[in-house]
Design a protein around this motif. Structure first.
Motif, PDB file in Angstrom:
ATOM      1  N   VAL A 157       3.605 -18.351  25.927  1.00 16.49           N
ATOM      2  CA  VAL A 157       4.589 -18.293  27.010  1.00 16.49           C
ATOM      3  C   VAL A 157       4.622 -16.877  27.573  1.00 16.49           C
ATOM      4  O   VAL A 157       4.770 -15.920  26.821  1.00 16.49           O
ATOM      5  CB  VAL A 157       5.988 -18.694  26.462  1.00 16.49           C
ATOM      6  CG1 VAL A 157       7.030 -18.568  27.546  1.00 16.49           C
ATOM      7  CG2 VAL A 157       5.948 -20.110  25.921  1.00 16.49           C
TER       8      VAL A 157
ATOM      9  N   VAL B  84      16.883 -19.188  26.589  1.00 14.59           N
ATOM     10  CA  VAL B  84      15.500 -19.663  26.722  1.00 14.59           C
ATOM     11  C   VAL B  84      14.588 -18.930  25.735  1.00 14.59           C
ATOM     12  O   VAL B  84      13.696 -19.526  25.129  1.00 14.59           O
ATOM     13  CB  VAL B  84      14.997 -19.507  28.172  1.00 14.59           C
ATOM     14  CG1 VAL B  84      13.500 -19.805  28.286  1.00 14.59           C
ATOM     15  CG2 VAL B  84      15.775 -20.437  29.095  1.00 14.59           C
ATOM     16  N   GLN B  85      14.824 -17.639  25.540  1.00 16.46           N
ATOM     17  CA  GLN B  85      14.011 -16.888  24.567  1.00 16.46           C
ATOM     18  C   GLN B  85      14.196 -17.458  23.161  1.00 16.46           C
ATOM     19  O   GLN B  85      13.229 -17.654  22.422  1.00 16.46           O
ATOM     20  CB  GLN B  85      14.426 -15.414  24.552  1.00 16.46           C
ATOM     21  CG  GLN B  85      13.768 -14.586  25.630  1.00 16.46           C
ATOM     22  CD  GLN B  85      14.189 -13.136  25.576  1.00 16.46           C
ATOM     23  OE1 GLN B  85      15.220 -12.794  24.988  1.00 16.46           O
ATOM     24  NE2 GLN B  85      13.415 -12.282  26.197  1.00 16.46           N
TER      25      GLN B  85
ATOM     26  N   TYR C  79      15.273 -20.424  22.329  1.00 15.32           N
ATOM     27  CA  TYR C  79      14.719 -21.770  22.291  1.00 15.32           C
ATOM     28  C   TYR C  79      13.188 -21.731  22.110  1.00 15.32           C
ATOM     29  O   TYR C  79      12.632 -22.455  21.283  1.00 15.32           O
ATOM     30  CB  TYR C  79      15.071 -22.521  23.580  1.00 15.32           C
ATOM     31  CG  TYR C  79      14.265 -23.775  23.810  1.00 15.32           C
ATOM     32  CD1 TYR C  79      13.250 -23.810  24.770  1.00 15.32           C
ATOM     33  CD2 TYR C  79      14.500 -24.917  23.061  1.00 15.32           C
ATOM     34  CE1 TYR C  79      12.497 -24.953  24.973  1.00 15.32           C
ATOM     35  CE2 TYR C  79      13.746 -26.070  23.273  1.00 15.32           C
ATOM     36  CZ  TYR C  79      12.748 -26.083  24.221  1.00 15.32           C
ATOM     37  OH  TYR C  79      12.005 -27.216  24.423  1.00 15.32           O
ATOM     38  N   GLU C  80      12.513 -20.872  22.869  1.00 17.60           N
ATOM     39  CA  GLU C  80      11.053 -20.805  22.766  1.00 17.60           C
ATOM     40  C   GLU C  80      10.621 -20.368  21.379  1.00 17.60           C
ATOM     41  O   GLU C  80       9.627 -20.854  20.830  1.00 17.60           O
ATOM     42  CB  GLU C  80      10.481 -19.860  23.832  1.00 17.60           C
ATOM     43  CG  GLU C  80      10.561 -20.404  25.248  1.00 17.60           C
ATOM     44  CD  GLU C  80       9.721 -21.650  25.456  1.00 17.60           C
ATOM     45  OE1 GLU C  80       8.721 -21.851  24.727  1.00 17.60           O
ATOM     46  OE2 GLU C  80      10.069 -22.451  26.350  1.00 17.60           O
ATOM     47  N   ARG C  81      11.368 -19.439  20.787  1.00 15.52           N
ATOM     48  CA  ARG C  81      11.009 -18.982  19.431  1.00 15.52           C
ATOM     49  C   ARG C  81      11.212 -20.115  18.423  1.00 15.52           C
ATOM     50  O   ARG C  81      10.353 -20.347  17.557  1.00 15.52           O
ATOM     51  CB  ARG C  81      11.882 -17.797  19.019  1.00 15.52           C
ATOM     52  CG  ARG C  81      11.332 -16.500  19.510  1.00 15.52           C
ATOM     53  CD  ARG C  81      11.948 -15.308  18.837  1.00 15.52           C
ATOM     54  NE  ARG C  81      11.845 -14.189  19.774  1.00 15.52           N
ATOM     55  CZ  ARG C  81      12.811 -13.358  20.055  1.00 15.52           C
ATOM     56  NH1 ARG C  81      13.989 -13.447  19.476  1.00 15.52           N
ATOM     57  NH2 ARG C  81      12.629 -12.396  20.931  1.00 15.52           N
TER      58      ARG C  81
ATOM     59  N   TYR D 232      11.251 -23.275  19.038  1.00 12.16           N
ATOM     60  CA  TYR D 232      10.279 -24.337  19.331  1.00 12.16           C
ATOM     61  C   TYR D 232       8.916 -23.979  18.743  1.00 12.16           C
ATOM     62  O   TYR D 232       8.248 -24.818  18.139  1.00 12.16           O
ATOM     63  CB  TYR D 232      10.161 -24.531  20.848  1.00 12.16           C
ATOM     64  CG  TYR D 232       9.394 -25.768  21.247  1.00 12.16           C
ATOM     65  CD1 TYR D 232       7.988 -25.792  21.214  1.00 12.16           C
ATOM     66  CD2 TYR D 232      10.048 -26.919  21.647  1.00 12.16           C
ATOM     67  CE1 TYR D 232       7.279 -26.922  21.574  1.00 12.16           C
ATOM     68  CE2 TYR D 232       9.338 -28.058  22.013  1.00 12.16           C
ATOM     69  CZ  TYR D 232       7.954 -28.047  21.969  1.00 12.16           C
ATOM     70  OH  TYR D 232       7.267 -29.178  22.322  1.00 12.16           O
ATOM     71  N   ALA D 233       8.511 -22.721  18.918  1.00  8.05           N
ATOM     72  CA  ALA D 233       7.206 -22.299  18.387  1.00  8.05           C
ATOM     73  C   ALA D 233       7.164 -22.452  16.872  1.00  8.05           C
ATOM     74  O   ALA D 233       6.158 -22.903  16.306  1.00  8.05           O
ATOM     75  CB  ALA D 233       6.923 -20.851  18.789  1.00  8.05           C
TER      76      ALA D 233
ATOM     77  N   TYR E 236       8.875 -15.647  31.575  1.00 11.65           N
ATOM     78  CA  TYR E 236       9.311 -17.044  31.586  1.00 11.65           C
ATOM     79  C   TYR E 236      10.839 -17.148  31.416  1.00 11.65           C
ATOM     80  O   TYR E 236      11.514 -17.792  32.217  1.00 11.65           O
ATOM     81  CB  TYR E 236       8.587 -17.785  30.466  1.00 11.65           C
ATOM     82  CG  TYR E 236       8.810 -19.275  30.428  1.00 11.65           C
ATOM     83  CD1 TYR E 236       9.627 -19.846  29.466  1.00 11.65           C
ATOM     84  CD2 TYR E 236       8.180 -20.109  31.338  1.00 11.65           C
ATOM     85  CE1 TYR E 236       9.822 -21.208  29.419  1.00 11.65           C
ATOM     86  CE2 TYR E 236       8.361 -21.490  31.297  1.00 11.65           C
ATOM     87  CZ  TYR E 236       9.183 -22.028  30.333  1.00 11.65           C
ATOM     88  OH  TYR E 236       9.373 -23.381  30.288  1.00 11.65           O
ATOM     89  N   ALA E 237      11.381 -16.516  30.378  1.00 11.62           N
ATOM     90  CA  ALA E 237      12.833 -16.584  30.131  1.00 11.62           C
ATOM     91  C   ALA E 237      13.627 -15.897  31.239  1.00 11.62           C
ATOM     92  O   ALA E 237      14.606 -16.471  31.738  1.00 11.62           O
ATOM     93  CB  ALA E 237      13.169 -16.014  28.759  1.00 11.62           C
TER      94      ALA E 237
END
Lengths: 120, 153
Positions: free
Chosen positions: B31, B134-135, B137-139, B141-142, B35-36
């Motif tokens: 990402v 969002v940051q 969430y992405e972490r 999710y990863a 993005y965030a």
């Protein structure tokens, strides 16, 4: 020689050893790479050539061959957009393909839970 | 012996099918850093549309925000080469819950700030909170995606 399944898709007849659990499975999908392609497509709205190639870690020609077999069986539709170097090939699973994949996966699970014996 | 070989073949096949079925959920490029903050900027500008006087102008701008979000999803789909559908692997349920719950919290905080303190402070909070959400969430999710890959390795 080909037969059609309930969804109307053509399925090539392949000689399978009698009494083997593998005889209960869809011969088009017993190839691991084709099964993996179907798995990806069943879980996506569509997937492009590059994604499938990278996931399967195969060459362009190998993926083309596998996709062609699935398209001939009526399990996958191939969509091309753009021209030349900017063209994109996208694959989408058909209704028949989804039915075939889910049935194949359920059969695999049932056979493994049943100890792998035919008819269990 | 033959039955053991069959069983191994069946297991390999099932594993290929399961790995394929999770790939659209867990295989994606890194990402990008912006993005965030891009989501933060979207939240800020949307908050600022609420300050506008004219209904028609406000409605058009808000509709443009919705169009921008739809366009972003289409671009993400093109960038990733795939877009998942159906039931996600169970490991991803927690990050999804975080995103939905977090979005509701952000919406609540920004709304309260807008109405009770200052619309401009609300716009700043929208940027900060949306970006952080969002940051995070992405972490999460990863990390969950990695657990999925390990389960099917």
């Amino acid at each position: 020689m080909t037969t059609s399944d309930a969804a109307g898709a053509a399925r090539p007849e392949v000689a399978r050893p009698a009494g083997s659990p593998l005889a209960e499975l869809d011969p088009v999908l017993t190839a691991p790479k084709r099964l993996a392609v179907m798995g990806v497509l069943a879980a996506s709205t569509s997937s492009d050539f590059a994604f499938l190639r990278d996931h399967l870690a195969v060459s362009d020609s190998d993926l083309s061959k596998q996709a062609s077999a699935l398209e001939q069986a009526g399990y996958v539709e191939v969509l091309k957009s753009g021209r030349g170097r900017g063209s994109v090939t996208t694959f989408r699973i058909t209704k028949a393909g989804r039915v075939a994949f889910e049935r194949h996966r359920a059969t695999l699970r049932a056979l493994l839970e049943g100890g792998g014996e035919p008819g269990s | 012996m033959e039955s053991d070989l069959d069983r191994d073949l069946l297991t390999d096949q099932l594993r290929e099918a399961e790995r394929g079925a999770v790939a659209p959920w867990v295989s994606y490029p890194p990402v990008p850093w912006w993005y965030a903050p891009a989501y933060g900027a979207w939240a800020t500008t949307y908050t600022l549309t609420l300050l506008l006087d004219g209904d028609a102008v406000r409605t058009v701008l808000q509709a443009l925000h919705v169009v921008a979000m739809i366009a972003a999803i289409a671009l993400i789909r093109r960038w990733r080469g795939t877009y998942p559908r159906g039931r996600a692997p169970r490991e991803l349920n927690a990050p999804f819950a975080l995103l939905v719950g977090g979005a509701l919290v952000v919406l609540g905080v920004v709304s309260l700030l807008f109405q009770l303190v200052s619309p401009w402070l609300a716009a700043v909070a929208a940027f900060v909170l949306a970006t952080l959400l969002v940051q995070l969430y992405e972490r999460r999710y990863a990390a969950a995606a990695q657990r999925v890959r390990e389960r099917l390795a």
